[in-house]
Design an enzyme around this catalytic site. Structure first.
Site, PDB file in Angstrom:
ATOM      1  N   PHE A 167       8.256   1.949 -10.392  1.00 31.01           N
ATOM      2  CA  PHE A 167       9.468   0.895 -10.046  1.00 31.01           C
ATOM      3  C   PHE A 167       9.515   0.005  -9.829  1.00 31.01           C
ATOM      4  O   PHE A 167       8.069  -0.141  -8.931  1.00 31.01           O
ATOM      5  CB  PHE A 167       9.867   2.573  -8.004  1.00 31.01           C
ATOM      6  CG  PHE A 167      10.527   2.186  -8.142  1.00 31.01           C
ATOM      7  CD1 PHE A 167      12.121   2.398  -8.122  1.00 31.01           C
ATOM      8  CD2 PHE A 167      10.636   1.162  -6.682  1.00 31.01           C
ATOM      9  CE1 PHE A 167      13.774   2.578  -7.176  1.00 31.01           C
ATOM     10  CE2 PHE A 167      12.053   0.491  -6.203  1.00 31.01           C
ATOM     11  CZ  PHE A 167      13.032   1.539  -6.886  1.00 31.01           C
ATOM     12  N   GLU A 172       6.239   1.388   0.716  1.00 28.28           N
ATOM     13  CA  GLU A 172       7.634   2.104   0.646  1.00 28.28           C
ATOM     14  C   GLU A 172       8.248   1.335   1.903  1.00 28.28           C
ATOM     15  O   GLU A 172       8.407   2.133   2.869  1.00 28.28           O
ATOM     16  CB  GLU A 172       7.783   3.371   1.118  1.00 28.28           C
ATOM     17  CG  GLU A 172       6.441   3.973   0.090  1.00 28.28           C
ATOM     18  CD  GLU A 172       7.236   4.001  -1.848  1.00 28.28           C
ATOM     19  OE1 GLU A 172       8.039   4.215  -1.587  1.00 28.28           O
ATOM     20  OE2 GLU A 172       6.815   3.661  -2.515  1.00 28.28           O
ATOM     21  N   HIS A 201     -19.637   8.618  10.790  1.00 27.91           N
ATOM     22  CA  HIS A 201     -20.473   8.811   9.618  1.00 27.91           C
ATOM     23  C   HIS A 201     -21.524   7.456   9.853  1.00 27.91           C
ATOM     24  O   HIS A 201     -22.626   7.576   9.350  1.00 27.91           O
ATOM     25  CB  HIS A 201     -19.898   8.504   8.372  1.00 27.91           C
ATOM     26  CG  HIS A 201     -19.292  10.321   7.682  1.00 27.91           C
ATOM     27  ND1 HIS A 201     -18.182  11.095   8.195  1.00 27.91           N
ATOM     28  CD2 HIS A 201     -19.628  10.755   7.005  1.00 27.91           C
ATOM     29  CE1 HIS A 201     -18.064  11.182   7.728  1.00 27.91           C
ATOM     30  NE2 HIS A 201     -18.800  11.558   7.135  1.00 27.91           N
TER      31      HIS A 201
HETATM   32  C1  LIG Z   1      -1.048  -0.697  -3.546  1.00 28.69           C
HETATM   33  C2  LIG Z   1       0.569  -1.128  -3.819  1.00 28.69           C
HETATM   34  C3  LIG Z   1       1.188  -0.663  -4.598  1.00 28.69           C
HETATM   35  C4  LIG Z   1       2.653  -0.616  -4.449  1.00 28.69           C
HETATM   36  N1  LIG Z   1       3.077  -0.021  -4.917  1.00 28.69           N
HETATM   37  C5  LIG Z   1       4.462  -0.538  -5.496  1.00 28.69           C
HETATM   38  C6  LIG Z   1       5.487  -0.166  -6.739  1.00 28.69           C
HETATM   39  O1  LIG Z   1       4.957   0.473  -7.371  1.00 28.69           O
HETATM   40  N2  LIG Z   1       6.610  -1.300  -6.660  1.00 28.69           N
HETATM   41  C7  LIG Z   1       6.724  -1.936  -6.014  1.00 28.69           C
HETATM   42  O2  LIG Z   1       8.445  -2.445  -6.243  1.00 28.69           O
HETATM   43  N3  LIG Z   1       5.999  -2.286  -4.580  1.00 28.69           N
HETATM   44  C8  LIG Z   1       5.017  -2.200  -4.302  1.00 28.69           C
HETATM   45  N4  LIG Z   1       4.044  -2.146  -3.841  1.00 28.69           N
HETATM   46  C9  LIG Z   1       4.943  -3.621  -3.069  1.00 28.69           C
HETATM   47  C10 LIG Z   1       5.229  -3.186  -1.654  1.00 28.69           C
HETATM   48  O3  LIG Z   1       6.271  -2.403  -1.069  1.00 28.69           O
HETATM   49  C11 LIG Z   1       5.384  -4.519  -0.901  1.00 28.69           C
HETATM   50  O4  LIG Z   1       3.514  -4.975  -0.745  1.00 28.69           O
HETATM   51  C12 LIG Z   1       5.824  -4.162   0.575  1.00 28.69           C
HETATM   52  O5  LIG Z   1       6.767  -3.854   0.749  1.00 28.69           O
HETATM   53  C13 LIG Z   1       5.507  -5.054   1.549  1.00 28.69           C
HETATM   54  O6  LIG Z   1       6.097  -6.488   1.325  1.00 28.69           O
HETATM   55  P1  LIG Z   1       4.729  -8.070   0.932  1.00 28.69           P
HETATM   56  O7  LIG Z   1       3.507  -7.327   0.365  1.00 28.69           O
HETATM   57  O8  LIG Z   1       5.181  -9.140  -0.117  1.00 28.69           O
HETATM   58  O9  LIG Z   1       4.428  -8.683   2.803  1.00 28.69           O
HETATM   59  P2  LIG Z   1       5.791  -9.159   3.141  1.00 28.69           P
HETATM   60  O10 LIG Z   1       6.954  -8.828   3.456  1.00 28.69           O
HETATM   61  O11 LIG Z   1       5.239 -10.653   2.943  1.00 28.69           O
HETATM   62  O12 LIG Z   1       5.052  -8.935   4.998  1.00 28.69           O
HETATM   63  C14 LIG Z   1       3.765  -9.435   5.426  1.00 28.69           C
HETATM   64  C15 LIG Z   1       3.407  -8.790   6.667  1.00 28.69           C
HETATM   65  O13 LIG Z   1       4.486  -9.262   7.232  1.00 28.69           O
HETATM   66  C16 LIG Z   1       5.276  -8.486   7.454  1.00 28.69           C
HETATM   67  N5  LIG Z   1       6.747  -8.921   8.044  1.00 28.69           N
HETATM   68  C17 LIG Z   1       7.564  -9.444   7.187  1.00 28.69           C
HETATM   69  N6  LIG Z   1       8.689  -9.518   7.435  1.00 28.69           N
HETATM   70  C18 LIG Z   1       8.769  -9.010   8.732  1.00 28.69           C
HETATM   71  C19 LIG Z   1       9.742  -9.223   9.998  1.00 28.69           C
HETATM   72  N7  LIG Z   1      11.158  -9.036   9.823  1.00 28.69           N
HETATM   73  N8  LIG Z   1       9.337  -8.718  11.068  1.00 28.69           N
HETATM   74  C20 LIG Z   1       8.355  -8.339  11.263  1.00 28.69           C
HETATM   75  N9  LIG Z   1       7.206  -8.654  10.330  1.00 28.69           N
HETATM   76  C21 LIG Z   1       7.656  -8.526   9.133  1.00 28.69           C
HETATM   77  C22 LIG Z   1       5.105  -7.638   7.034  1.00 28.69           C
HETATM   78  O14 LIG Z   1       5.342  -6.115   7.926  1.00 28.69           O
HETATM   79  C23 LIG Z   1       3.304  -7.415   6.885  1.00 28.69           C
HETATM   80  O15 LIG Z   1       2.615  -7.167   7.428  1.00 28.69           O
HETATM   81  C24 LIG Z   1       2.699  -2.274  -3.750  1.00 28.69           C
HETATM   82  C25 LIG Z   1       2.128  -2.877  -3.313  1.00 28.69           C
HETATM   83  C26 LIG Z   1       1.134  -2.371  -2.972  1.00 28.69           C
HETATM   84  C27 LIG Z   1      -0.394  -2.502  -1.848  1.00 28.69           C
END
Ligand SMILES: Cc1cc2nc3c(=O)[nH]c(=O)nc-3n(C[C@H](O)[C@H](O)[C@H](O)COP(=O)(O)OP(=O)(O)OC[C@H]3O[C@@H](n4cnc5c(N)ncnc54)[C@H](O)[C@@H]3O)c2cc1C
Length: 383
Positions: A121, A358, A333
């Site tokens: 996805f 998610e 542990h």
């Molecule tokens: C192991 C792994 C598997 C994944 N698999 C998929 C996949 O299969 N498909 C896919 O499409 N994506 C996938 N992702 C991506 C994942 O969905 C995103 O990492 C997630 O949506 C968060 O986005 P970001 O990492 O860009 O963080 P950002 O959006 O940059 O956010 C960074 C931090 O700021 C906080 N933040 C952002 N906006 C706000 C707000 N308005 N108010 C308060 N806090 C805020 C967030 O909570 C986070 O703590 C995966 C990620 C990982 C790590």
């Protein structure tokens, strides 16, 4: 035999399968940077890649509660195989079942069930995560097809997937497309150096002027978020909620076992009140987390409109609980918790990612708080 008995029998079979085929090899999967394709084939042969799908498509027909318990069993032993089930089955297959045309369902669902094709996805991008409506991958229409350009990042199982559901934008409105790896212009690049999910073939997906047939739109043009993303993420959150329970329960099992065996000051660790405090908190938390998931599952089974919000709360709560409990388990542990000779080191890493994927925990807090502000507002009564 009642439907309930049949479904519980499936869960028992899954437990046995996981104990024999998966649990002994989990560290090896990480070391080899991927679960073996042979294991995916074995899971598919048992119907485990299509557990909630109807029999007509090769599924096992599990209801949401049983499917949640099924997810927990995989998540408890091996987050990587559970991740495959989350993306391949919950995000893609279940969403296709709901919004696919009859032709799309007939074409894809049997192949997804049999493991002939693996699905991923694609929503997130290098510059876009939580603010998903700002995606930069674009689509345009030409006479015979649509053309997609952009990069998707963090795509679970992206490096081996045969088909992707890709969300792309056109003048601020998004559409979901079924994109096949074989389409010219589709390439993937493995992402290395991960804290967790090391066996999940995480990848970037590059789309370079990819021509997508018109019949590959999933749902409706310009309704990518309303139809596909909201449904897929709701399905995904339900899966992650149970994944949290699985990791948390595995950590409790490990913590209790270790505390009953390790001797310090001529006593078992479990004789110390401060250790029992951590165990008491953890056992309570995992029971509460499971209860929330079961409630979400029952509401989903009844197609109750409250199901989505309860699923959001379950996802938020269980991922937090998984982080807290794995932290406690590692503490119990001591130094041994720092090595991969014990499972808590891996569980600790795998729990953390549940608070990010998610929809991050902060995004869930936003959604839940808006609901709470509406639901529990007591207007002052006129005197
Ligand atoms: C192991 C792994 C598997 C994944 N698999 C998929 C996949 O299969 N498909 C896919 O499409 N994506 C996938 N992702 C991506 C994942 O969905 C995103 O990492 C997630 O949506 C968060 O986005 P970001 O990492 O860009 O963080 P950002 O959006 O940059 O956010 C960074 C931090 O700021 C906080 N933040 C952002 N906006 C706000 C707000 N308005 N108010 C308060 N806090 C805020 C967030 O909570 C986070 O703590 C995966 C990620 C990982 C790590």
């Amino acid at each position: 035999m009642s439907t309930e008995t049949i479904q519980q029998n499936v869960i028992q079979e899954v437990e046995q399968f996981v104990d024999e085929e998966i649990r002994p090899y989990v560290n090896q999967f990480e070391e080899q940077s991927g679960i073996p394709l042979e294991l995916i084939r074995k899971m598919a042969a048992k119907g485990y890649l299509a557990a909630p799908l109807p029999y007509q498509y090769g599924g096992l027909g599990l209801d949401p509660v049983s499917y949640g318990q099924f997810t927990e069993v995989f998540g408890k032993a091996c987050p990587a195989t559970r991740s495959l089930i989350t993306v391949h089955t919950s995000l893609v297959s279940e969403t296709l079942l709901r919004f696919g045309t009859e032709a799309q369902k007939d074409k894809w669902l049997p192949k997804l069930a049999s493991g002939e094709v693996i699905a991923a996805f694609g929503l997130s991008e290098p510059d876009v995560g939580s603010d998903a409506k700002s995606i930069k991958t674009v689509w345009r229409e030409e006479a015979e097809h649509y053309v997609l350009d952009g990069v998707k990042k963090w795509i679970t199982f992206g490096d081996i997937a045969d088909v992707f559901v890709v969300i792309a934008s056109n003048q601020g409105k998004s559409t979901a497309f079924i994109v096949e790896r074989s389409f010219p212009g589709v390439t993937t690049k493995r992402i290395e150096g991960l804290m967790a999910g090391r066996a999940t073939y995480l990848a970037e997906v590059h789309l370079d002027s990819v021509e997508v047939p018109k019949e590959n739109v999933l749902g409706k043009v310009n309704f990518g978020f309303e139809y596909i993303v909201s449904t897929a993420l709701d399905n995904g959150r339900y899966s992650i909620a149970w994944a949290g329970v699985g990791i948390a329960q595995e950590a409790v099992d490990a913590m209790v076992t270790y505390a009953r065996n390790r001797i310090q000051f001529d006593q078992k660790l479990s004789d110390f009140q401060l250790i029992r405090g951590m165990i008491g908190d953890s056992v309570t938390q995992v029971h509460a987390a499971r209860a929330l998931c079961l409630r979400a599952g029952e509401l989903r089974k009844a197609r109750d409109s409250k199901a989505t919000m309860e699923t959001t709360m379950a996802k938020y709560f269980t991922s937090k609980v998984a982080v807290d409990i794995t932290n406690n388990a590692l503490q119990v542990h001591g130094a041994n918790g720092f090595t991969n000779q014990y499972p808590v080191e891996r569980l600790y890493r795998e729990a953390k990612v549940l608070e990010i994927i998610e929809g991050s925990s902060q995004m869930q807090q936003e959604i839940i708080s808006h609901y709470g502000l509406r639901q529990y507002y007591k207007r002052s009564k006129k005197r």
